[in-house]
Motif scaffolding. Structure first.
Motif, PDB file in Angstrom:
ATOM      1  N   ILE A 157      -9.378   4.616  -5.432  1.00  0.00           N
ATOM      2  CA  ILE A 157     -10.506   3.973  -4.742  1.00  0.00           C
ATOM      3  C   ILE A 157     -10.109   2.581  -4.261  1.00  0.00           C
ATOM      4  N   TYR A 158      -9.465   1.819  -5.145  1.00  0.00           N
ATOM      5  CA  TYR A 158      -9.010   0.482  -4.767  1.00  0.00           C
ATOM      6  C   TYR A 158      -8.023   0.551  -3.602  1.00  0.00           C
ATOM      7  N   LEU A 159      -7.119   1.525  -3.653  1.00  0.00           N
ATOM      8  CA  LEU A 159      -6.122   1.673  -2.593  1.00  0.00           C
ATOM      9  C   LEU A 159      -6.788   1.988  -1.255  1.00  0.00           C
ATOM     10  N   ALA A 160      -7.762   2.886  -1.271  1.00  0.00           N
ATOM     11  CA  ALA A 160      -8.482   3.234  -0.045  1.00  0.00           C
ATOM     12  C   ALA A 160      -9.187   2.011   0.533  1.00  0.00           C
ATOM     13  N   ASN A 161      -9.804   1.206  -0.334  1.00  0.00           N
ATOM     14  CA  ASN A 161     -10.471  -0.013   0.124  1.00  0.00           C
ATOM     15  C   ASN A 161      -9.460  -1.004   0.715  1.00  0.00           C
ATOM     16  N   GLY A 162      -8.308  -1.096   0.051  1.00  0.00           N
ATOM     17  CA  GLY A 162      -7.271  -1.997   0.542  1.00  0.00           C
ATOM     18  C   GLY A 162      -6.765  -1.590   1.919  1.00  0.00           C
ATOM     19  N   ASN A 163      -6.546  -0.304   2.119  1.00  0.00           N
ATOM     20  CA  ASN A 163      -6.088   0.181   3.422  1.00  0.00           C
ATOM     21  C   ASN A 163      -7.140  -0.048   4.506  1.00  0.00           C
ATOM     22  N   ALA A 190       0.831  -1.211   0.000  1.00  0.00           N
ATOM     23  CA  ALA A 190       0.000   0.000   0.000  1.00  0.00           C
ATOM     24  C   ALA A 190       0.864   1.259   0.000  1.00  0.00           C
ATOM     25  N   ARG A 191       1.946   1.257   0.785  1.00  0.00           N
ATOM     26  CA  ARG A 191       2.815   2.434   0.836  1.00  0.00           C
ATOM     27  C   ARG A 191       3.528   2.654  -0.498  1.00  0.00           C
ATOM     28  N   LYS A 192       3.925   1.568  -1.156  1.00  0.00           N
ATOM     29  CA  LYS A 192       4.553   1.707  -2.474  1.00  0.00           C
ATOM     30  C   LYS A 192       3.543   2.212  -3.512  1.00  0.00           C
ATOM     31  N   LEU A 193       2.325   1.679  -3.448  1.00  0.00           N
ATOM     32  CA  LEU A 193       1.284   2.120  -4.371  1.00  0.00           C
ATOM     33  C   LEU A 193       0.977   3.606  -4.187  1.00  0.00           C
ATOM     34  N   LYS A 194       0.974   4.057  -2.954  1.00  0.00           N
ATOM     35  CA  LYS A 194       0.703   5.473  -2.683  1.00  0.00           C
ATOM     36  C   LYS A 194       1.736   6.365  -3.366  1.00  0.00           C
ATOM     37  N   GLU A 195       3.003   5.948  -3.301  1.00  0.00           N
ATOM     38  CA  GLU A 195       4.064   6.714  -3.969  1.00  0.00           C
ATOM     39  C   GLU A 195       3.919   6.658  -5.489  1.00  0.00           C
ATOM     40  N   ALA A 241      -8.929 -11.946  10.836  1.00  0.00           N
ATOM     41  CA  ALA A 241      -7.801 -11.135  10.361  1.00  0.00           C
ATOM     42  C   ALA A 241      -7.325 -11.621   8.994  1.00  0.00           C
ATOM     43  N   LEU A 242      -7.282 -12.925   8.813  1.00  0.00           N
ATOM     44  CA  LEU A 242      -6.870 -13.484   7.519  1.00  0.00           C
ATOM     45  C   LEU A 242      -7.861 -13.138   6.417  1.00  0.00           C
ATOM     46  N   GLN A 243      -9.154 -13.135   6.726  1.00  0.00           N
ATOM     47  CA  GLN A 243     -10.176 -12.785   5.733  1.00  0.00           C
ATOM     48  C   GLN A 243     -10.014 -11.339   5.278  1.00  0.00           C
ATOM     49  N   TYR A 244      -9.855 -10.441   6.252  1.00  0.00           N
ATOM     50  CA  TYR A 244      -9.677  -9.027   5.902  1.00  0.00           C
ATOM     51  C   TYR A 244      -8.365  -8.809   5.152  1.00  0.00           C
ATOM     52  N   ALA A 245      -7.313  -9.528   5.565  1.00  0.00           N
ATOM     53  CA  ALA A 245      -6.028  -9.396   4.882  1.00  0.00           C
ATOM     54  C   ALA A 245      -6.131  -9.863   3.436  1.00  0.00           C
ATOM     55  N   GLY A 246      -6.905 -10.941   3.201  1.00  0.00           N
ATOM     56  CA  GLY A 246      -7.114 -11.431   1.835  1.00  0.00           C
ATOM     57  C   GLY A 246      -7.873 -10.426   0.991  1.00  0.00           C
ATOM     58  N   SER A 247      -8.914  -9.812   1.585  1.00  0.00           N
ATOM     59  CA  SER A 247      -9.687  -8.794   0.864  1.00  0.00           C
ATOM     60  C   SER A 247      -8.820  -7.578   0.554  1.00  0.00           C
ATOM     61  N   SER A 248      -7.968  -7.218   1.500  1.00  0.00           N
ATOM     62  CA  SER A 248      -7.055  -6.096   1.287  1.00  0.00           C
ATOM     63  C   SER A 248      -6.111  -6.377   0.121  1.00  0.00           C
ATOM     64  N   LYS A 249      -5.576  -7.580   0.080  1.00  0.00           N
ATOM     65  CA  LYS A 249      -4.663  -7.959  -0.998  1.00  0.00           C
ATOM     66  C   LYS A 249      -5.352  -7.869  -2.358  1.00  0.00           C
ATOM     67  N   ASP A 250      -6.605  -8.314  -2.419  1.00  0.00           N
ATOM     68  CA  ASP A 250      -7.355  -8.254  -3.678  1.00  0.00           C
ATOM     69  C   ASP A 250      -7.533  -6.808  -4.142  1.00  0.00           C
ATOM     70  N   GLU A 251      -7.902  -5.922  -3.221  1.00  0.00           N
ATOM     71  CA  GLU A 251      -8.124  -4.523  -3.582  1.00  0.00           C
ATOM     72  C   GLU A 251      -6.815  -3.841  -4.009  1.00  0.00           C
ATOM     73  N   LEU A 252      -5.752  -4.173  -3.319  1.00  0.00           N
ATOM     74  CA  LEU A 252      -4.457  -3.577  -3.669  1.00  0.00           C
ATOM     75  C   LEU A 252      -3.955  -4.078  -5.020  1.00  0.00           C
ATOM     76  N   THR A 253      -4.243  -5.333  -5.321  1.00  0.00           N
ATOM     77  CA  THR A 253      -3.876  -5.874  -6.637  1.00  0.00           C
ATOM     78  C   THR A 253      -4.666  -5.175  -7.743  1.00  0.00           C
ATOM     79  N   LYS A 254      -5.948  -4.913  -7.478  1.00  0.00           N
ATOM     80  CA  LYS A 254      -6.764  -4.165  -8.443  1.00  0.00           C
ATOM     81  C   LYS A 254      -6.194  -2.763  -8.657  1.00  0.00           C
ATOM     82  N   ALA A 255      -5.765  -2.140  -7.553  1.00  0.00           N
ATOM     83  CA  ALA A 255      -5.182  -0.804  -7.660  1.00  0.00           C
ATOM     84  C   ALA A 255      -3.910  -0.845  -8.503  1.00  0.00           C
TER      85      ALA A 255
END
Length: 330
Positions: A252-258, A230-235, A276-290
Motif C-alpha cells: 500500500i505504501y509503495l502504491a502511494n509512493g508511486n 520504488a523499483r528496488k522496493l518492488k523487487e 513537483a517538490l511537494q509531491y516528490a517529498g510525499s512520495s519519499k515519505d511513503e516509500l520510506t514507510k514501505a
C-alpha cells in the motif's frame, strides 16, 4: 560524324564519373540511437538499411560526423538479405578520414551487395568532441544527413523514399532535463532516470539538424531517486512475498509512493517545480514507510489442523458402548 563521336565519348566519361546506378541505391532505414554520458562522452549506434535494385553492386557507404571518433567494433555488423529472405553475414571494414568539419566514416563490405539484395546492419562509435560543456549542462548537435553509397569505387548520393524509416532518440544523463530542443520531438520519454527525446519519421527528415541543450535538475534528481527506490522496493517485496512474509501494508505504501511520484513528474513536465517538490517529498515519505514496513514484516502464520488426543471424549465413547451392551443383555 566527328560530333557524334565526341558526344559518345562525353557520355562514356559521364558514366565513368557517375555510374548509372548512382540514384538506384535506396536508404530505407537510418535510425540514430544516441547516449550522452555525464562525463560528456557521446555514444552513437546507427541502424541502417540499403536497398540495391541494381544494376551495379553496392560496395559500402560513408557518412560524416563532427569531431574525432572511436569505432565500437562490437556494435558494427550487418547482413546481406536477398528477395527470399535468406541472410548472409556481411562483416564491414570501417575506416576513418579527417575532413573539414569532422570525420568521414567509410564502410566497405567484405562482399558486395549484389543487385536485388539489401544490406541491414549497424555502426557504433563514440566521441567526446560532439557534446559541448556549458556550466552545469551540455549542448549537443547531431546532423541527420543521408549517407553516400560506394558504387564502383565512387561515392554517390542515395535516394530516400517517402516511406523510409528515419528516426532518432537521445538518452540524456541521469537527472538532466531538456532546456531547449530542435526540431520538436514526437515524445519526451522518461526511462530509468533518463529523459529521452524521441523523433519519428513524421517529426524527423534527412537534412534536419538535432540541437539539444540539457542541464542538471535538482527537482528531477529527487524524482529519479524516488523512482530508483520504488523499483528496488518492488523487487524486495516480491522476494519477501515469495518467502511467505505478509507485505500487504508495504504494498500500500509503495502504491502511494508511486502515485505521488507520478504526480511529481507530471508537475515537473509542466514546469511547476514547487508542486513537483511537494509531491516528490510525499512520495519519499511513503516509500520510506514501505521500506520500514518491509523490514518489520513477519512471516504469515498458517494455522495447523487441531489433532484431538484420545482423552475425555474417548472415555465418554467407551462408557456409552458399555451402557448399550448391558441394555441389550438385560
Amino acid at each position: 560524324m566527328m560530333a557524334k563521336k565526341i558526344l559518345v565519348y562525353f557520355l562514356i566519361l559521364l558514366l565513368t564519373a557517375y555510374p548509372a546506378s548512382a540514384g538506384d541505391i535506396q536508404l530505407s532505414r537510418w535510425v540514430l540511437n544516441v547516449t550522452l554520458d555525464e562525463n560528456g562522452l557521446v555514444e552513437v549506434i546507427i541502424q541502417a538499411e540499403f536497398q540495391n535494385p541494381g544494376p551495379s553492386d553496392l560496395d559500402g557507404f560513408s557518412f560524416m560526423v563532427p569531431g574525432n571518433i572511436t569505432i565500437d567494433t562490437d556494435q558494427s555488423t550487418g547482413v546481406t538479405i536477398n528477395d527470399k529472405g535468406e541472410m548472409k553475414f556481411n562483416s564491414p571494414e570501417i575506416q576513418q578520414k579527417d575532413v573539414s568539419g569532422g570525420t568521414d566514416i567509410i564502410i566497405h563490405f567484405d562482399k558486395p551487395v549484389e543487385s536485388g539484395k539489401k544490406w541491414s546492419g549497424r555502426i557504433g562509435y563514440s566521441s567526446k568532441k560532439i557534446a559541448t560543456k556549458e556550466n552545469s549542462g551540455y549542448s549537443l548537435t547531431i546532423p541527420v544527413n543521408a549517407p553516400q553509397a560506394i558504387v564502383a569505387g565512387k561515392n554517390v548520393v542515395t535516394s530516400v523514399p517517402a516511406d523510409s524509416d528515419i528516426r532518432a532518440q537521445v538518452f540524456l544523463p541521469k537527472s538532466y532535463e531538456l532546456t531547449s530542443v530542435q526540431p520538436d520531438p514526437f515524445r519526451n520519454l522518461f526511462q530509468y532516470g533518463h529523459m529521452v527525446p524521441t523523433w519519428t519519421p513524421q517529426k524527423l527528415h534527412i537534412g534536419d539538424i538535432i540541437r539539444i541543450n540539457a542541464a542538471y535538475s535538482d527537482v528531477l534528481a529527487k524524482i529519479v531517486d524516488n523512482d530508483d527506490m520504488a523499483r528496488k522496493l518492488k523487487e524486495d517485496l516480491k522476494v519477501a512475498k515469495d518467502s511467505g512474509k505478509n507485505v500487504s501494508q508495504a504494498e500500500i505504501y509503495l502504491a502511494n509512493g508511486n502515485e505521488n511520484n507520478n504526480k511529481a513528474f507530471a508537475s515537473f513536465g509542466g514546469k511547476d517545480y514547487s508542486v513537483a517538490l511537494q509531491y516528490a517529498g510525499s512520495s519519499k515519505d511513503e516509500l520510506t514507510k514501505a521500506e520500514n514496513s518491509l523490514k518489520g514484516s513477519a512471516a504469515i502464520v498458517t494455522p495447523k489442523a487441531t489433532v484431538k488426543t484420545p482423552g475425555f471424549e474417548a472415555f465418554i465413547f467407551g462408557f456409552a458402548l458399555l451402557i448399550t451392551f448391558f441394555m441389550k443383555r438385560y
